[in-house]
Design a protein around this motif. Structure first.
Motif, PDB file in Angstrom:
ATOM      1  N   VAL A 225       0.843  -1.197   0.000  1.00  0.00           N
ATOM      2  CA  VAL A 225       0.000   0.000   0.000  1.00  0.00           C
ATOM      3  C   VAL A 225       0.878   1.247   0.000  1.00  0.00           C
ATOM      4  O   VAL A 225       0.609   2.212  -0.721  1.00  0.00           O
ATOM      5  CB  VAL A 225      -0.946  -0.010   1.218  1.00  0.00           C
ATOM      6  N   ILE A 226       1.946   1.204   0.809  1.00  0.00           N
ATOM      7  CA  ILE A 226       2.846   2.363   0.851  1.00  0.00           C
ATOM      8  C   ILE A 226       3.479   2.580  -0.528  1.00  0.00           C
ATOM      9  O   ILE A 226       3.543   3.707  -1.025  1.00  0.00           O
ATOM     10  CB  ILE A 226       3.929   2.171   1.930  1.00  0.00           C
ATOM     11  N   ALA A 227       3.903   1.490  -1.144  1.00  0.00           N
ATOM     12  CA  ALA A 227       4.499   1.619  -2.477  1.00  0.00           C
ATOM     13  C   ALA A 227       3.493   2.210  -3.458  1.00  0.00           C
ATOM     14  O   ALA A 227       3.821   3.109  -4.244  1.00  0.00           O
ATOM     15  CB  ALA A 227       4.977   0.247  -2.958  1.00  0.00           C
ATOM     16  N   GLY A 228       2.244   1.729  -3.390  1.00  0.00           N
ATOM     17  CA  GLY A 228       1.203   2.260  -4.274  1.00  0.00           C
ATOM     18  C   GLY A 228       0.947   3.730  -4.005  1.00  0.00           C
ATOM     19  O   GLY A 228       0.794   4.534  -4.941  1.00  0.00           O
ATOM     20  N   LEU A 233       1.525   9.396  -5.294  1.00  0.00           N
ATOM     21  CA  LEU A 233       2.050  10.717  -4.928  1.00  0.00           C
ATOM     22  C   LEU A 233       2.936  11.246  -6.043  1.00  0.00           C
ATOM     23  O   LEU A 233       2.880  12.436  -6.391  1.00  0.00           O
ATOM     24  CB  LEU A 233       2.825  10.621  -3.613  1.00  0.00           C
ATOM     25  N   GLY A 234       3.743  10.365  -6.618  1.00  0.00           N
ATOM     26  CA  GLY A 234       4.593  10.784  -7.726  1.00  0.00           C
ATOM     27  C   GLY A 234       3.770  11.330  -8.883  1.00  0.00           C
ATOM     28  O   GLY A 234       4.094  12.365  -9.466  1.00  0.00           O
ATOM     29  N   ARG A 235       2.664  10.643  -9.180  1.00  0.00           N
ATOM     30  CA  ARG A 235       1.799  11.104 -10.262  1.00  0.00           C
ATOM     31  C   ARG A 235       1.178  12.450  -9.900  1.00  0.00           C
ATOM     32  O   ARG A 235       1.102  13.364 -10.721  1.00  0.00           O
ATOM     33  CB  ARG A 235       0.710  10.055 -10.521  1.00  0.00           C
ATOM     34  N   ALA A 236       0.723  12.587  -8.636  1.00  0.00           N
ATOM     35  CA  ALA A 236       0.077  13.830  -8.228  1.00  0.00           C
ATOM     36  C   ALA A 236       1.064  14.992  -8.231  1.00  0.00           C
ATOM     37  O   ALA A 236       0.727  16.105  -8.638  1.00  0.00           O
ATOM     38  CB  ALA A 236      -0.530  13.655  -6.835  1.00  0.00           C
ATOM     39  N   VAL A 298      13.251  12.314  -3.086  1.00  0.00           N
ATOM     40  CA  VAL A 298      13.198  12.211  -1.622  1.00  0.00           C
ATOM     41  C   VAL A 298      11.981  11.405  -1.196  1.00  0.00           C
ATOM     42  O   VAL A 298      12.064  10.532  -0.311  1.00  0.00           O
ATOM     43  CB  VAL A 298      13.170  13.623  -0.991  1.00  0.00           C
ATOM     44  N   VAL A 299      10.836  11.657  -1.849  1.00  0.00           N
ATOM     45  CA  VAL A 299       9.610  10.927  -1.514  1.00  0.00           C
ATOM     46  C   VAL A 299       9.825   9.426  -1.702  1.00  0.00           C
ATOM     47  O   VAL A 299       9.468   8.611  -0.843  1.00  0.00           O
ATOM     48  CB  VAL A 299       8.436  11.418  -2.388  1.00  0.00           C
ATOM     49  N   ASN A 300      10.444   9.063  -2.817  1.00  0.00           N
ATOM     50  CA  ASN A 300      10.656   7.642  -3.078  1.00  0.00           C
ATOM     51  C   ASN A 300      11.632   7.017  -2.087  1.00  0.00           C
ATOM     52  O   ASN A 300      11.460   5.873  -1.665  1.00  0.00           O
ATOM     53  CB  ASN A 300      11.156   7.434  -4.505  1.00  0.00           C
ATOM     54  N   MET A 301      12.673   7.790  -1.718  1.00  0.00           N
ATOM     55  CA  MET A 301      13.628   7.254  -0.749  1.00  0.00           C
ATOM     56  C   MET A 301      12.964   7.063   0.611  1.00  0.00           C
ATOM     57  O   MET A 301      13.197   6.069   1.297  1.00  0.00           O
ATOM     58  CB  MET A 301      14.841   8.176  -0.640  1.00  0.00           C
ATOM     59  N   LEU A 302      12.105   8.025   0.986  1.00  0.00           N
ATOM     60  CA  LEU A 302      11.372   7.901   2.248  1.00  0.00           C
ATOM     61  C   LEU A 302      10.506   6.646   2.238  1.00  0.00           C
ATOM     62  O   LEU A 302      10.457   5.899   3.218  1.00  0.00           O
ATOM     63  CB  LEU A 302      10.478   9.128   2.457  1.00  0.00           C
ATOM     64  N   ALA A 303       9.839   6.418   1.103  1.00  0.00           N
ATOM     65  CA  ALA A 303       8.963   5.254   1.004  1.00  0.00           C
ATOM     66  C   ALA A 303       9.765   3.975   1.168  1.00  0.00           C
ATOM     67  O   ALA A 303       9.383   3.066   1.904  1.00  0.00           O
ATOM     68  CB  ALA A 303       8.239   5.260  -0.342  1.00  0.00           C
ATOM     69  N   VAL A 307       9.303   1.177   4.082  1.00  0.00           N
ATOM     70  CA  VAL A 307       9.024  -0.224   3.756  1.00  0.00           C
ATOM     71  C   VAL A 307      10.075  -1.150   4.373  1.00  0.00           C
ATOM     72  O   VAL A 307       9.767  -2.222   4.874  1.00  0.00           O
ATOM     73  CB  VAL A 307       8.968  -0.406   2.223  1.00  0.00           C
ATOM     74  N   ASN A 308      11.338  -0.711   4.383  1.00  0.00           N
ATOM     75  CA  ASN A 308      12.420  -1.578   4.854  1.00  0.00           C
ATOM     76  C   ASN A 308      12.582  -1.589   6.357  1.00  0.00           C
ATOM     77  O   ASN A 308      13.275  -2.438   6.904  1.00  0.00           O
ATOM     78  CB  ASN A 308      13.756  -1.142   4.236  1.00  0.00           C
ATOM     79  N   ARG A 309      11.966  -0.610   7.029  1.00  0.00           N
ATOM     80  CA  ARG A 309      12.241  -0.430   8.453  1.00  0.00           C
ATOM     81  C   ARG A 309      11.954  -1.688   9.246  1.00  0.00           C
ATOM     82  O   ARG A 309      12.673  -2.064  10.141  1.00  0.00           O
ATOM     83  CB  ARG A 309      11.409   0.725   8.990  1.00  0.00           C
ATOM     84  N   ARG A 310      10.847  -2.364   8.924  1.00  0.00           N
ATOM     85  CA  ARG A 310      10.516  -3.590   9.631  1.00  0.00           C
ATOM     86  C   ARG A 310      10.512  -4.771   8.667  1.00  0.00           C
ATOM     87  O   ARG A 310       9.586  -5.567   8.642  1.00  0.00           O
ATOM     88  CB  ARG A 310       9.161  -3.440  10.333  1.00  0.00           C
ATOM     89  N   ALA A 311      11.582  -4.889   7.897  1.00  0.00           N
ATOM     90  CA  ALA A 311      11.636  -5.934   6.879  1.00  0.00           C
ATOM     91  C   ALA A 311      11.518  -7.328   7.500  1.00  0.00           C
ATOM     92  O   ALA A 311      10.930  -8.225   6.921  1.00  0.00           O
ATOM     93  CB  ALA A 311      12.927  -5.827   6.084  1.00  0.00           C
ATOM     94  N   ASP A 312      12.052  -7.497   8.733  1.00  0.00           N
ATOM     95  CA  ASP A 312      11.979  -8.798   9.413  1.00  0.00           C
ATOM     96  C   ASP A 312      10.539  -9.261   9.583  1.00  0.00           C
ATOM     97  O   ASP A 312      10.240 -10.442   9.559  1.00  0.00           O
ATOM     98  CB  ASP A 312      12.591  -8.686  10.814  1.00  0.00           C
TER      99      ASP A 312
END
Lengths: 317, 259
Positions: A225-228, A233-236, A298-303, A307-312
């Motif tokens: 969902v975050i990726a979507g 957001l990129g489109r907007a 920056v937006v994409n890097m934040l995303a 997403v990776n923060r809780r990859a476990d």
């Protein structure tokens, strides 16, 4: 000499057999990867080299006459306002639609609904622009008036209410509808892939359908969902035509969403100003484009980071 | 606590397809009942009909009665969600929630009923359930790690801990050891011997030695052919089933003459 040295050299390691199919595939995959990096680097190099004159130009040469920062600043604000509003409206709606299609709707309705939502993405943005101008903006005028009367203590609704409805608020809603299919399509995909194993585990514990979704579907689909949402957001952020048509922009920096004076957005400002721009004016517009490029980066890097923060715990292992 | 289950004239359908026909059986409390039989004979379907999990598939329905200590589980006013809270289930493949820590996995079922559980109560329940599943000593130092970081056998015991944490009346196990190595299987079988003091346990297994080792009662399911409904051929004390079964088909199956 060479003869005595030869024995201490390690024996040649047996080389893995290299099959032509593997080599062709590996080569073309590598080539594609390099190609996209080259394109990106080319765009970045163009933006930077063309923006440089604007960065070094004296501030009175910049359109507006007050320097680059005060020219681009309101545009950045306008871009972020419209895009963030769109994201806030579209994300919950898209998640709801995706959950309805995957877990609630009867199969036939789900198929039709999914198709209709996807169709939203096929409408050209210029059509959205005219629809927003002719239908959405007038329809929203009563809300603008109501918001100015009752919500004016919130800076976003400070008023005075626009009588045309061509405001940042209307732009945000139209952008929300435009990014809805992107977010809901990706959410639908990840929700439907939530493993049956874990859905059954939740149900067997006595979870209701909504509790099952909370335990086994939403956590699993969160990163999707975050990726979507970030794609949306990129489109907007980059949407040009619809914003250029609907928004009566060009005023200075303000967070007021419902008045007639709105900041423009970077992309729509470039589209509207480029035909008449000359000299440093062109460089200034390109500099604003560079800023948009950086914001999106920056937006994409934040995303990615989110997403990776809780990859476990993502369920991907 | 542990309750008796009476099944009478149970037919299980998927849409128009009759999957299991005419099951009559009485499952004793505080004992292990094993269900054996060839693949596709309906033993898992029957097991899932006890806690109404088969209804997850669209079109699934039953005729007949499943009564747990006088309570008709298929009564008109019975919510399947409540049935599943009373009858826990352990699946073939270990399925701890990958997005939750070990501790959160254990109390996932309790959280459903009791959102505002006190931290100390939750910690006590985690320890008690993990001890009950013989897993506490192995995981006590990493309760905040994801459940998926454990080995397969540990994950299955975590799932058992999760199932018993809600203190169910009955525990259903659908081939709980078929994805595990022999050592882990032994650990689960030892655990079942302890758990039967407190719960009614029904286990589906393909491993006849396992049925013989752990269960008091054994039911043999079979079907006459592809597309035919599965039936409960014989239900008897395990010793009798494996030494002197009433039915020829049972003897053929356990002696390996078919299936």
């Amino acid at each position: 000499m060479t003869a005595t040295k030869a024995p201490i050299e390690p024996p040649p390691t047996p080389r893995a057999v290299r099959r032509p199919g593997d080599r062709i595939f590996a080569g073309s995959a590598k080539g594609s990867g390099i190609f996209i990096l080259l394109v990106l680097a080319g765009v970045a190099a163009f933006l930077i080299s063309e923006a440089l004159p604007a960065l070094t130009a004296p501030s009175e040469d910049i359109p507006g006459g007050e320097g680059l920062a005060s020219y681009i600043g309101p545009l950045v604000l306008g871009t972020l306002l419209g895009a963030v509003l769109a994201l806030l409206v579209a994300t919950p709606l898209a998640v709801g639609i995706a959950l309805y299609i995957t877990y609630y709707a009867p199969r036939r309705i789900a198929a039709v609904l999914g198709y209709v939502i996807d169709l939203l993405a096929a409408i050209p943005s210029v059509v959205y622009g005219f629809w927003g101008l002719a239908v959405v903006a007038p329809t929203l005028v009563p809300f603008h008036v109501w918001a100015a009367d009752h919500l004016s203590w919130i800076p976003f609704f400070a008023g005075p209410a626009s009588t045309s409805g061509r405001t940042m608020f209307t732009v945000g809603l139209v952008l929300a509808i435009m990014i809805l299919p992107i977010i809901s399509a990706i959410s639908r995909e990840v929700f439907s892939q939530a493993p049956a194993l874990h859905r059954e585990a939740a149900l067997a514990l006595g979870a209701t359908r909504w509790e099952m979704i909370q335990m086994a579907v939403l956590p699993y689909g969160k990163s999707g969902v975050i990726a979507g949402a970030m794609l949306g957001l990129g489109r907007a952020l980059g949407e040009t035509m619809a914003v250029a048509i609907i928004l009566s922009g060009g005023a200075g920096a303000t967070v007021n969403l419902i008045s007639n004076s709105n900041p423009s957005t970077i992309a729509s400002n470039i589209a509207l100003s480029f035909p008449e721009a000359t000299g440093v004016g062109v460089n200034t517009l390109i500099a604003s484009g560079l800023v948009l490029f950086l914001i999106t980066l920056v937006v994409n890097m934040l995303a990615r980071w989110v997403v990776n923060r809780r990859a476990d715990f993502s369920g991907a292992n | 606590m542990a309750k008796r289950i009476e099944v009478s004239d149970l037919n299980i359908y998927y849409g128009n397809f009759l999957a299991v026909e005419g099951v009559n059986v009485s499952i004793e409390p505080r004992s292990i009942t094993a269900l054996i039989g060839p693949s596709g004979c309906g033993k898992s379907t029957f097991l899932r009909s006890i806690n109404r999990m088969h209804e997850v598939l669209p079109g699934a329905r039953v005729e007949g009665k499943v009564v747990m200590d006088g309570q008709d589980l298929y009564g008109a006013d019975v919510d399947p969600v409540n049935v599943r809270r009373q009858i826990g289930m352990v699946f073939q493949r270990p399925n701890p929630f990958p997005t939750m820590s070990i501790a959160d996995n254990v109390i996932a079922g309790n959280r459903l009923n009791n959102k505002g559980m006190k931290k100390s109560d939750a910690a006590d329940l985690v320890e008690k359930s993990l001890r009950g599943a013989n897993l506490w000593n192995e995981v006590k130092d990493r309760l905040d790690r994801p459940g998926s970081s454990l080995s397969g056998g540990q994950q299955q015991r975590l799932c058992i801990a999760r199932a018993i944490a809600v203190e169910p009346d009955v525990l259903l196990m659908d081939e709980p050891c078929s994805a595990l190595d022999p050592i882990s299987t032994l650990a689960i079988e030892d655990l079942m011997a302890e758990l039967k003091e407190r719960f009614t346990i029904v286990i589906v297994t393909h491993n006849m030695q396992q049925a013989a080792r752990v269960s008091e009662q054994t039911g043999f399911f079979n079907l006459n052919g592809v597309g035919q409904p599965g039936r409960l051929i014989e239900f008897n004390p395990t010793e009798k089933i494996f030494s002197n079964p009433d039915q020829k088909a049972t003897e053929d199956y356990i002696s390996g003459r078919f299936g």
